[in-house]
Write an enzyme that holds these catalytic residues in place. Structure first.
Site, PDB file in Angstrom:
ATOM      1  N   TRP A 115      91.023  83.207  54.917  1.00  0.00           N
ATOM      2  CA  TRP A 115      90.324  84.499  54.941  1.00  0.00           C
ATOM      3  C   TRP A 115      90.120  84.978  56.370  1.00  0.00           C
ATOM      4  O   TRP A 115      90.168  86.193  56.637  1.00  0.00           O
ATOM      5  CB  TRP A 115      89.005  84.392  54.175  1.00  0.00           C
ATOM      6  CG  TRP A 115      89.249  83.950  52.769  1.00  0.00           C
ATOM      7  CD1 TRP A 115      88.924  82.752  52.203  1.00  0.00           C
ATOM      8  CD2 TRP A 115      89.955  84.686  51.757  1.00  0.00           C
ATOM      9  NE1 TRP A 115      89.368  82.704  50.905  1.00  0.00           N
ATOM     10  CE2 TRP A 115      89.996  83.858  50.603  1.00  0.00           C
ATOM     11  CE3 TRP A 115      90.536  85.953  51.713  1.00  0.00           C
ATOM     12  CZ2 TRP A 115      90.608  84.268  49.417  1.00  0.00           C
ATOM     13  CZ3 TRP A 115      91.153  86.362  50.533  1.00  0.00           C
ATOM     14  CH2 TRP A 115      91.183  85.531  49.404  1.00  0.00           C
ATOM     15  N   ASP A 168      81.544  87.098  58.051  1.00  0.00           N
ATOM     16  CA  ASP A 168      81.914  87.117  56.634  1.00  0.00           C
ATOM     17  C   ASP A 168      81.168  85.963  55.980  1.00  0.00           C
ATOM     18  O   ASP A 168      81.505  84.796  56.185  1.00  0.00           O
ATOM     19  CB  ASP A 168      83.438  86.960  56.493  1.00  0.00           C
ATOM     20  CG  ASP A 168      83.891  86.831  55.043  1.00  0.00           C
ATOM     21  OD1 ASP A 168      83.034  86.819  54.137  1.00  0.00           O
ATOM     22  OD2 ASP A 168      85.108  86.737  54.812  1.00  0.00           O
ATOM     23  N   LYS A 199      80.284  84.795  44.444  1.00  0.00           N
ATOM     24  CA  LYS A 199      80.073  83.363  44.630  1.00  0.00           C
ATOM     25  C   LYS A 199      78.585  83.003  44.585  1.00  0.00           C
ATOM     26  O   LYS A 199      78.196  82.058  43.922  1.00  0.00           O
ATOM     27  CB  LYS A 199      80.694  82.897  45.948  1.00  0.00           C
ATOM     28  CG  LYS A 199      82.211  83.104  45.987  1.00  0.00           C
ATOM     29  CD  LYS A 199      82.765  82.769  47.330  1.00  0.00           C
ATOM     30  CE  LYS A 199      84.246  82.981  47.508  1.00  0.00           C
ATOM     31  NZ  LYS A 199      85.049  83.482  46.448  1.00  0.00           N
TER      32      LYS A 199
END
Length: 355
Positions: free
Chosen positions: A99, A166, A190
């Site tokens: 990511w 992030d 999540k």
């Protein structure tokens, strides 16, 4: 048979969050209408957004001068929106996994990107320590938890430039110093809500500094000005996020989530290190508490499929490792009960006895 949900995302949510959201989908606040069919501008829904924002600020101790936004597009959209809004000339990124690489790729379309360090050559098994962030960058971007490779920043880095984080997969799992950041963002699926909403915490005075034109929908200022209501927001996931935020507060907040995360990690990593059939993949000092990755020990590699079948038959869901890594991944997000981790440990011990 009880199911133990170790999926990496979309992932486990507290049962009461699911039940409360399901009830609102049938009948929102006794209105006779479903949450899915009301207007986002309905008088009953604005308090949902207001309370969710207030709880975000309370739980994370967000200082004055920051806005909390609920947007669409997922964290992947933020890979673009962050440089659109903050990158004037140069930004620094650290490459700690898949990511992070995706975020770096998008940022290169907006200006110079300095990759200050990378653990890629070692399979992203650790968080680089010896790096220097140039003092003239507009911001330094980190991915605080790496879901695929199982590494995690445990503390906010000490740098003399604005931070962007992030935090898709570890938000609310540990205390953070929001004042160090100009932007914190993450997909909700999540630790917060079902897929479909993205949270963004943005420092108001950091906006409006770039000289480029920013498309209206991609401009954070648009959404700050309209309180996340510029266009129709993802109503159902926002409502679910509010339920999770209420649950987090009732459980004892971030401090309690931090304690539970450590308790779960200690239990499962302890078994990984003890059990001769398995070994961890991340360096011990950087092991993620959210995504615990492990493989069969080399001499037992041929038992991988057997263990996956064995554990699945005993109610372990979603423990297969990411296709780029293999092995196993037990995602232990905030809603994961300790009993589920114990059930996985019991599986590992039972399998060990058989072999």
């Amino acid at each position: 048979m009880k199911k133990h949900n170790f999926n990496a995302g979309p992932s486990i949510l507290p049962r009461e969050v699911i039940e409360n959201t399901a009830q609102a989908i049938l009948d929102f606040n006794g209105s006779g209408l479903s949450l899915m069919e009301i207007s986002h501008r309905a008088k009953d829904f604005q308090p949902v957004v207001d309370e969710a924002v207030a709880l975000f600020k309370e739980l994370l101790h967000i200082p004055e001068g920051y806005s909390v936004l609920f947007l669409g597009g997922g964290a992947s959209m933020e890979f673009c929106m962050v440089p659109y809004n903050f990158l004037e000339k140069k930004a620094a990124y650290i490459n700690t996994g898949t990511w992070a690489k995706k975020a770096i790729k998008e940022a290169k379309g907006f200006g110079e990107v300095v990759e200050v360090a990378s653990s890629e050559k070692d399979g992203f098994t650790y968080i680089p320590k010896d790096f220097e962030v140039p003092s003239d960058v507009d911001y330094f971007h980190i991915t605080t938890n790496n879901t695929i490779y199982g590494t995690e920043w445990r503390t906010d880095p000490e740098v003399n430039v604005p931070l962007v984080g992030d935090m898709s997969s570890d938000i609310f799992s540990r205390p953070i110093d929001v004042s160090k950041y100009i932007c914190i963002y993450g997909g909700a699926q999540k630790n917060l809500a079902p897929a479909g909403v993205t949270f963004v915490i943005v420092k108001n005075e950091a906006l409006g500094k770039v000289s480029r034109y920013i498309p209206t929908m991609l401009n954070y200022q648009t959404h700050v000005d309209k309180g996340s209501m510029f266009n129709t927001p993802p109503v159902v996931p926002i409502y679910a996020a509010l339920q999770t935020l209420r649950w987090l507060k009732a459980q004892g907040g971030v401090e309690e989530m931090n304690r539970r995360a450590q308790q779960r990690a200690d239990l499962l990593y302890g078994e990984i290190d003890r059990n001769k059939l398995f070994r961890g993949t991340a360096k011990k000092e950087d092991r993620s508490r959210m995504n615990i990755c492990f493989v069969m020990a080399d001499e037992y590699k041929e038992l991988e499929a057997d263990f996956l079948k064995f554990a699945t038959e005993r109610g372990m869901v979603g423990i297969k490792g990411h296709r780029s890594v293999g092995g196993f991944r037990a995602s232990c997000y905030n809603a994961m009960p300790l009993e589920s981790v114990q059930a996985l440990v019991d599986c590992m011990q039972e399998f060990e006895k058989m072999h």
